[in-house]
Every structure is written in structure tokens, then in C-alpha cells.
Design an enzyme around this catalytic site. Structure first.
Site, PDB file in Angstrom:
ATOM      1  N   ASN A  75       0.916  -1.252  -0.022  1.00  9.21           N
ATOM      2  CA  ASN A  75       0.061  -0.088  -0.106  1.00  9.21           C
ATOM      3  C   ASN A  75       0.709   1.381   0.015  1.00  9.21           C
ATOM      4  O   ASN A  75       0.595   2.336  -0.646  1.00  9.21           O
ATOM      5  CB  ASN A  75      -0.867   0.030   1.221  1.00  9.21           C
ATOM      6  CG  ASN A  75      -1.919  -1.251   1.046  1.00  9.21           C
ATOM      7  OD1 ASN A  75      -1.825  -1.741   0.067  1.00  9.21           O
ATOM      8  ND2 ASN A  75      -2.746  -1.491   2.124  1.00  9.21           N
TER       9      ASN A  75
ATOM     10  N   THR B  83     -13.927  37.677 -32.066  1.00  7.97           N
ATOM     11  CA  THR B  83     -14.457  37.303 -30.888  1.00  7.97           C
ATOM     12  C   THR B  83     -15.982  36.768 -31.610  1.00  7.97           C
ATOM     13  O   THR B  83     -16.325  37.181 -32.664  1.00  7.97           O
ATOM     14  CB  THR B  83     -14.898  38.659 -30.233  1.00  7.97           C
ATOM     15  OG1 THR B  83     -15.563  39.571 -31.001  1.00  7.97           O
ATOM     16  CG2 THR B  83     -13.607  39.349 -29.667  1.00  7.97           C
ATOM     17  N   HIS B  84     -16.643  35.938 -30.881  1.00  8.38           N
ATOM     18  CA  HIS B  84     -17.800  35.002 -31.622  1.00  8.38           C
ATOM     19  C   HIS B  84     -17.356  34.745 -32.898  1.00  8.38           C
ATOM     20  O   HIS B  84     -18.176  34.288 -33.468  1.00  8.38           O
ATOM     21  CB  HIS B  84     -18.811  35.906 -31.669  1.00  8.38           C
ATOM     22  CG  HIS B  84     -19.172  36.834 -30.484  1.00  8.38           C
ATOM     23  ND1 HIS B  84     -19.996  36.538 -29.418  1.00  8.38           N
ATOM     24  CD2 HIS B  84     -18.441  38.008 -29.916  1.00  8.38           C
ATOM     25  CE1 HIS B  84     -19.884  37.281 -28.364  1.00  8.38           C
ATOM     26  NE2 HIS B  84     -19.424  38.225 -28.731  1.00  8.38           N
TER      27      HIS B  84
ATOM     28  N   ASN C 171      -6.278  16.706 -45.336  1.00 10.47           N
ATOM     29  CA  ASN C 171      -6.818  16.927 -43.671  1.00 10.47           C
ATOM     30  C   ASN C 171      -5.977  17.182 -42.789  1.00 10.47           C
ATOM     31  O   ASN C 171      -4.974  16.655 -42.600  1.00 10.47           O
ATOM     32  CB  ASN C 171      -7.775  15.664 -43.442  1.00 10.47           C
ATOM     33  CG  ASN C 171      -8.958  15.452 -44.621  1.00 10.47           C
ATOM     34  OD1 ASN C 171      -9.445  16.261 -45.247  1.00 10.47           O
ATOM     35  ND2 ASN C 171      -9.272  14.146 -44.866  1.00 10.47           N
TER      36      ASN C 171
ATOM     37  N   GLU D  67      -6.414  17.890 -35.559  1.00 12.42           N
ATOM     38  CA  GLU D  67      -7.891  17.535 -34.990  1.00 12.42           C
ATOM     39  C   GLU D  67      -7.561  16.363 -34.010  1.00 12.42           C
ATOM     40  O   GLU D  67      -8.604  16.523 -33.155  1.00 12.42           O
ATOM     41  CB  GLU D  67      -8.502  16.831 -36.080  1.00 12.42           C
ATOM     42  CG  GLU D  67      -8.864  17.706 -37.254  1.00 12.42           C
ATOM     43  CD  GLU D  67      -9.475  16.942 -38.639  1.00 12.42           C
ATOM     44  OE1 GLU D  67     -10.843  17.207 -38.592  1.00 12.42           O
ATOM     45  OE2 GLU D  67      -8.647  16.479 -39.220  1.00 12.42           O
TER      46      GLU D  67
ATOM     47  N   TYR E  85      -6.604   2.108   2.442  1.00 11.95           N
ATOM     48  CA  TYR E  85      -6.338   1.587   0.992  1.00 11.95           C
ATOM     49  C   TYR E  85      -7.394   0.783   0.640  1.00 11.95           C
ATOM     50  O   TYR E  85      -8.218   0.081   1.465  1.00 11.95           O
ATOM     51  CB  TYR E  85      -5.076   0.659   0.882  1.00 11.95           C
ATOM     52  CG  TYR E  85      -4.851   0.096  -0.126  1.00 11.95           C
ATOM     53  CD1 TYR E  85      -4.613   0.849  -1.408  1.00 11.95           C
ATOM     54  CD2 TYR E  85      -5.289  -1.234  -0.770  1.00 11.95           C
ATOM     55  CE1 TYR E  85      -4.448   0.231  -2.907  1.00 11.95           C
ATOM     56  CE2 TYR E  85      -5.342  -1.730  -2.041  1.00 11.95           C
ATOM     57  CZ  TYR E  85      -4.780  -0.925  -2.969  1.00 11.95           C
ATOM     58  OH  TYR E  85      -4.624  -1.546  -4.290  1.00 11.95           O
TER      59      TYR E  85
ATOM     60  N   GLN F 297      -6.295   0.610  -7.405  1.00 19.57           N
ATOM     61  CA  GLN F 297      -5.419   0.081  -8.265  1.00 19.57           C
ATOM     62  C   GLN F 297      -5.618   0.665  -9.859  1.00 19.57           C
ATOM     63  O   GLN F 297      -4.826   0.988 -10.663  1.00 19.57           O
ATOM     64  CB  GLN F 297      -5.561  -1.370  -8.278  1.00 19.57           C
ATOM     65  CG  GLN F 297      -4.828  -2.114  -9.344  1.00 19.57           C
ATOM     66  CD  GLN F 297      -4.851  -3.638  -9.058  1.00 19.57           C
ATOM     67  OE1 GLN F 297      -4.003  -4.064  -8.140  1.00 19.57           O
ATOM     68  NE2 GLN F 297      -5.531  -4.409  -9.711  1.00 19.57           N
TER      69      GLN F 297
ATOM     70  N   LYS G 237      -3.825   3.954 -11.843  1.00 18.27           N
ATOM     71  CA  LYS G 237      -2.646   3.860 -12.631  1.00 18.27           C
ATOM     72  C   LYS G 237      -3.233   3.998 -14.192  1.00 18.27           C
ATOM     73  O   LYS G 237      -2.367   4.509 -15.244  1.00 18.27           O
ATOM     74  CB  LYS G 237      -1.655   2.598 -12.369  1.00 18.27           C
ATOM     75  CG  LYS G 237      -1.118   2.873 -11.328  1.00 18.27           C
ATOM     76  CD  LYS G 237      -0.522   1.459 -10.929  1.00 18.27           C
ATOM     77  CE  LYS G 237      -1.611   0.839  -9.880  1.00 18.27           C
ATOM     78  NZ  LYS G 237      -2.050   1.575  -8.764  1.00 18.27           N
TER      79      LYS G 237
HETATM   80  N1  ARG Z   1      -1.362  -3.387  -7.413  1.00 22.38           N
HETATM   81  C1  ARG Z   1      -2.110  -2.752  -6.095  1.00 22.38           C
HETATM   82  C2  ARG Z   1      -2.527  -1.430  -6.545  1.00 22.38           C
HETATM   83  O1  ARG Z   1      -1.816  -0.878  -7.822  1.00 22.38           O
HETATM   84  C3  ARG Z   1      -0.767  -2.474  -5.081  1.00 22.38           C
HETATM   85  C4  ARG Z   1      -1.270  -2.507  -3.518  1.00 22.38           C
HETATM   86  C5  ARG Z   1      -2.048  -3.602  -3.290  1.00 22.38           C
HETATM   87  N2  ARG Z   1      -2.332  -3.692  -2.044  1.00 22.38           N
HETATM   88  C6  ARG Z   1      -3.228  -4.350  -1.597  1.00 22.38           C
HETATM   89  N3  ARG Z   1      -3.604  -4.132  -0.090  1.00 22.38           N
HETATM   90  N4  ARG Z   1      -3.549  -5.535  -2.205  1.00 22.38           N
HETATM   91  O2  ARG Z   1      -3.189  -0.494  -5.783  1.00 22.38           O
END
Ligand code: ARG
Length: 498
Positions: A135, A180-181, A309, A314, A341, A346, A349
Site C-alpha cells: 500500500n 470574438t464570437h 485533412n 484534429e 487503502y 489500483q 494507474k
Molecule cells: N497493485 C496494487 C495497486 O495498484 C498494489 C497495492 C496492493 N495492496 C493490497 N492491499 N492488495 O493498488
């Protein structure tokens, strides 16, 4: 789905794609209290390894700092520290060589590295996790990742500023209608227009630099409550280049506001790029025709042979939608989560990694487009002329001769109606025609409707008069030089391993 059903993943880790099944159902490091293996489908839902492998270099850096600190406070013996560091080096080499045995059963990058470390150094490998939880480990990895991301964005923002300043220098004297506009409003210098984007990017760069203030070192928080070892958290922070240690363990593992702030800063920048992209789309259209984008940044149509284009612009415009979506998604993810946590986190990411890659791509693309666009000075000037963009100045001219502004505005409106109906420029109106509208007109009128004079009259600081634009240009060059050297030299938040 088996990996053979899928197209090759261009972002697979070195060594190829992570097998979606395989060794997965062997014993887990936490498997002590379990009697049955995980369902393969759950394993896929649960695993972050298919995307969090990009954290590996940061995970290794964090583990090295942690191991050295455990040695320094006497939790690990010096030879254990040495063996663990050597093992981590070997893991890194295997990854670089594409020889790291990825396995979805490891769940995430943290366990993949610890598992391999244990294969290499034996049961000592398990000691790397002393006084640490995934964590706090994952928060550290993400902070290190974001620090790199922000440094990379800063460099690219400065590159785009430089491209814009060069475009501004190339376009000295080019007058175009300011809108403008999306109606032609007043003539401006194209350099002034480019410098408006430089101002926006200066603020983006400021926000990127200030982001480091929110990035705190979380390690030592453990799972949520702190750990049973007298860790030297300041030592880890120093080694990794953090200025501040997170003061509350629960906050350290539960919060994602530094990530949210990162997404917000990146999104703000993407919105600026999107607006600039929109200008390039408009300006390169046959209707405007102020610029031409090079073949290298445009596409043809599969059916209409005449088309060219502006897909590059774009797409930069369109990608801003994804930035907003990911910012909103992280807010929604965190909203209402109890401390500390939760596995929901997770997912953060996915948003962060995509935003980093997309922002770099958009910044580099805009720099390339701005550097290569060709300006059609005549088309821009004709448009400024044809839009009667000097009308405000004509009204001011009558005001200077004693008319109240409202009346001057009305008379100028009638003048514009006269020439617009006949498709004539303002400079073509005869003195007799002018006098029939208002006896205050005289031959100095012709200086007032001269585009360059109108532009030159906007002398308030920040205005479009050439001398004001020259000031802005020189200030921006100074800003670029100081910011570039500050960012390159120290590099905000750069640690010794960076
Ligand atoms: N892969 C987990 C995440 O990205 C890592 C932390 C996992 N912690 C747990 N208590 N299972 O959050």
C-alpha cells in the site's frame, strides 16, 4: 482470451507480453490462510501487472532506498543489504535484457520483483518487504513515476514555447483578423496571437513545477497504521529527492489527490493544446487559408482526391476529451472511499499512465506542427481588411472629434453597412461619401483605416502594437531561458538516482 488471439501489444514489457495464464495458479506469497487457488477469471480482474510493469524502474529505486535505510537503522545486517542490492541489480539487468520472467500470477509489479528477487537471493528476498506494505510501496512508485512524467512534460512545454516564439519571430508584420464570437473583431499581429499561447504555456509550466509541492514520500506508512520498526523515513526521502515525508500513515496510503492534481494540471495543458489545434484546423481551411500545414502532418481522404485533412491538429484537439475523462474518472474513483487503502485505487494507474503518454505525444506533435506551418501573409491581411476590423478605430476617431461614443458607434455602423453591401474595403470610401454620413470626417480618416496604423495604435501594455509585441516576445525569451536552466540544472524533485 489467449495472447495468440490478440494483436501484439506495442507497449508490452521487454521480453514480450505478459502471459494471461500459465504459472498464475502457483502459491501466492500471501497464500497461508487460503485452501483454494484463485479463479483464473478473478486472477485477470485482480492483476495490475499488464499495465503496472511500467513502474518497475521506480519500484527498484524505492526498494534500494528502503533496503539501505533498513541497513542503516540496523534492521538488516550489512551483508544482507549487500546481497539484496546485488539481487535487485540482477532483476534490473534481466528486465533491461528482456529476460525477466513475467507471470500474471504475481498480480502486480511489486510482487513480480519480490518473487524474482527471492528466486535469485533465496529466502533473504522476503526481507526486502520488512517494514513495508504494497500500500505504501505503490504510492511511492507512482510518485516517482509522476515526478519523471512532470519533468518530461516541463521539457516538452518549453520546446513548444520555443517553437511558438520562433513562429512569432517568423511572422513579424503579419496582420490577421482577431476574432470574438468567431466574427472578425480587430486586426492583430499573428505574433501576438502566438504569444497568447505562450502565456498559457507559461502558466502550465508554473503549475507543473508547483506540483512537486504536493508529492510527499509515503514509505513507512505500512499498510495503514505505520510499522513496528524505527524507520528513518527522512533518509529514504532524501535519497529519493522528496522534500517532505507524509506525516500521517493513513493519509499516505489512502489519498490520491497528488495524482488528481497531476491529472488536473495535465488536463489544463491539454485544453490549451486543443484550442491551439482548433486554430490550426480553422486557419488551414480553404475558408481561412492563413496557414498551410505540411504534407507530413496531414492526411488524404480515401474517397475525395482533393482533400488534405489536418488530422494531426484534429487529434490533438480530440485527445483533450480523454484527458477530461480520466480526470473525472479519478475523482469518481476516490469519491466516497472509506480510509484507508481500497483495491479500487489500483485503477488510478490506468488514467495516470495514459495521461502521461498522451500529453507527451500531444506536446511533441504541436511543436512539430507549429515549427513547420507556412504562413500566407496576404490571405491573412486581406481577411483583416475585409472584415472591417478597423471599425472600432473609426468610431474612436469620431469620438476624438467630439462625438459621444454611442453616436460614433452608430455612424460607423452605417459606414460599414454601406461598404459591406458593395463588398468594398473601408479605405475605398470617398470623402464625399464620408461627409454625407458625418461632417466630422476629413482626409485623416485614411490613416485611421490603414491596418498597420490600427495595429500600431494598440499601445497599452500587452497590446498588439508591434513595440508591445516585441516586449512580450523578449520577456518570453527571457522566461524560457531562465525556466529552461532551472528545470535542467536542479530538476525539481530530482533525486540522486533520477
Ligand atoms: N497493485 C496494487 C495497486 O495498484 C498494489 C497495492 C496492493 N495492496 C493490497 N492491499 N492488495 O493498488
Amino acid at each position: 482470451m489467449q495472447s495468440s488471439d490478440r494483436p501484439p501489444d506495442p507497449k508490452a514489457p521487454p521480453g514480450g507480453e505478459i502471459p494471461l495464464a500459465g504459472e498464475g495458479r502457483r502459491r501466492k506469497p500471501w497464500g497461508g490462510r487460503f485452501h483454494e487457488n484463485q479463479a483464473p477469471l478473478f486472477e485477470r480482474l485482480n492483476a495490475s501487472l499488464p499495465y503496472d510493469y511500467v513502474l518497475a524502474p521506480y519500484d527498484l529505486r524505492g526498494s534500494r532506498a528502503h533496503v539501505r535505510m533498513l541497513g542503516s537503522v540496523g534492521v538488516l545486517a550489512p551483508d544482507e543489504v549487500g546481497d539484496l542490492l546485488a539481487g535487485l541489480d540482477q532483476v534490473e539487468e534481466e528486465m533491461k535484457a528482456g529476460a525477466f520472467p513475467w507471470d500474471l500470477g504475481d498480480e502486480d509489479v511489486h510482487m513480480a520483483i519480490e518473487r524474482r528477487l527471492t528466486d535469485i537471493v533465496g529466502s533473504l528476498g522476503g526481507k526486502v518487504h520488512t517494514g513495508r506494505s504494497r500500500n505504501d510501496q505503490v504510492v511511492l512508485d507512482v510518485q516517482l513515476y509522476l515526478r519523471d512524467a512532470v519533468r518530461g512534460h516541463l521539457g516538452r512545454v518549453l520546446d513548444l514555447v520555443s517553437a511558438l516564439l520562433q513562429a512569432a519571430e517568423r511572422s513579424t508584420g503579419v496582420v490577421l483578423p482577431g476574432y470574438t464570437h468567431l466574427q472578425r473583431a480587430q486586426p492583430v499581429l499573428l505574433a501576438h496571437h502566438f504569444l497568447a499561447y505562450v502565456s498559457m504555456l507559461e502558466r502550465d509550466a508554473g503549475r507543473l513545477e508547483r506540483w512537486f509541492e504536493s508529492s510527499w514520500m509515503p514509505l513507512g506508512a505500512g499498510a495503514l497504521a505505520g510499522v513496528n520498526y524505527p524507520l528513518d523515513r527522512e533518509m529514504v526521502a532524501r535519497e529519493l529527492g522528496f522534500e517532505k515525508v507524509a506525516p500521517n500513515a493513513m493519509d499516505a496510503v489512502a489519498s490520491r489527490d497528488a495524482a488528481f492534481e497531476y491529472l488536473s494540471v495535465a488536463t489544463g495543458c491539454a485544453l490549451h493544446l486543443s484550442r491551439l489545434a482548433e486554430e490550426l484546423v480553422l486557419w488551414s481551411s480553404q475558408e481561412f487559408g492563413f496557414i498551410t500545414l505540411p504534407d507530413t502532418w496531414t492526411s488524404g481522404s480515401s474517397i475525395m482526391p482533393q482533400k488534405k485533412n489536418p488530422d494531426g491538429a484534429e487529434l490533438v484537439r480530440g485527445k483533450a476529451a480523454g484527458f477530461l475523462g480520466r480526470l473525472t474518472a479519478l475523482g469518481a474513483l476516490v469519491k466516497g472511499l472509506p480510509l484507508a487503502y481500497n483495491k479500487d485505487l489500483q485503477e488510478d494507474k490506468l488514467y495516470l499512465f495514459a495521461t502521461r503518454d498522451e500529453l507527451d505525444l500531444c506536446l511533441e506533435s504541436m511543436s512539430a506542427m507549429v515549427a513547420t506551418l507556412a504562413i500566407d501573409e496576404d490571405r491573412a491581411r486581406v481577411a483583416a481588411e475585409g472584415g472591417y476590423a478597423q471599425a472600432t478605430d473609426v468610431a474612436d476617431y469620431l469620438v476624438a472629434r467630439g462625438l459621444p461614443f454611442r453616436e460614433a458607434h452608430h455612424i460607423t455602423g452605417r459606414l460599414v453597412a454601406l461598404v459591406a453591401g458593395q463588398g468594398r474595403p473601408l479605405a475605398s470610401v470617398t470623402l464625399d461619401e464620408l461627409r454625407s454620413l458625418c461632417p466630422l470626417f476629413d482626409s485623416t480618416y485614411y490613416q485611421v483605416v490603414d491596418l498597420d496604423k490600427v495595429v500600431a495604435g494598440k499601445i497599452s501594455p500587452g497590446g498588439t502594437a508591434p513595440r508591445r509585441v516585441a516586449e512580450q516576445l523578449s520577456d518570453a525569451f527571457d522566461w524560457l531561458t531562465t525556466t529552461r536552466s532551472r528545470v535542467q540544472e536542479a530538476g525539481p524533485g530530482a533525486g540522486p538516482d533520477a
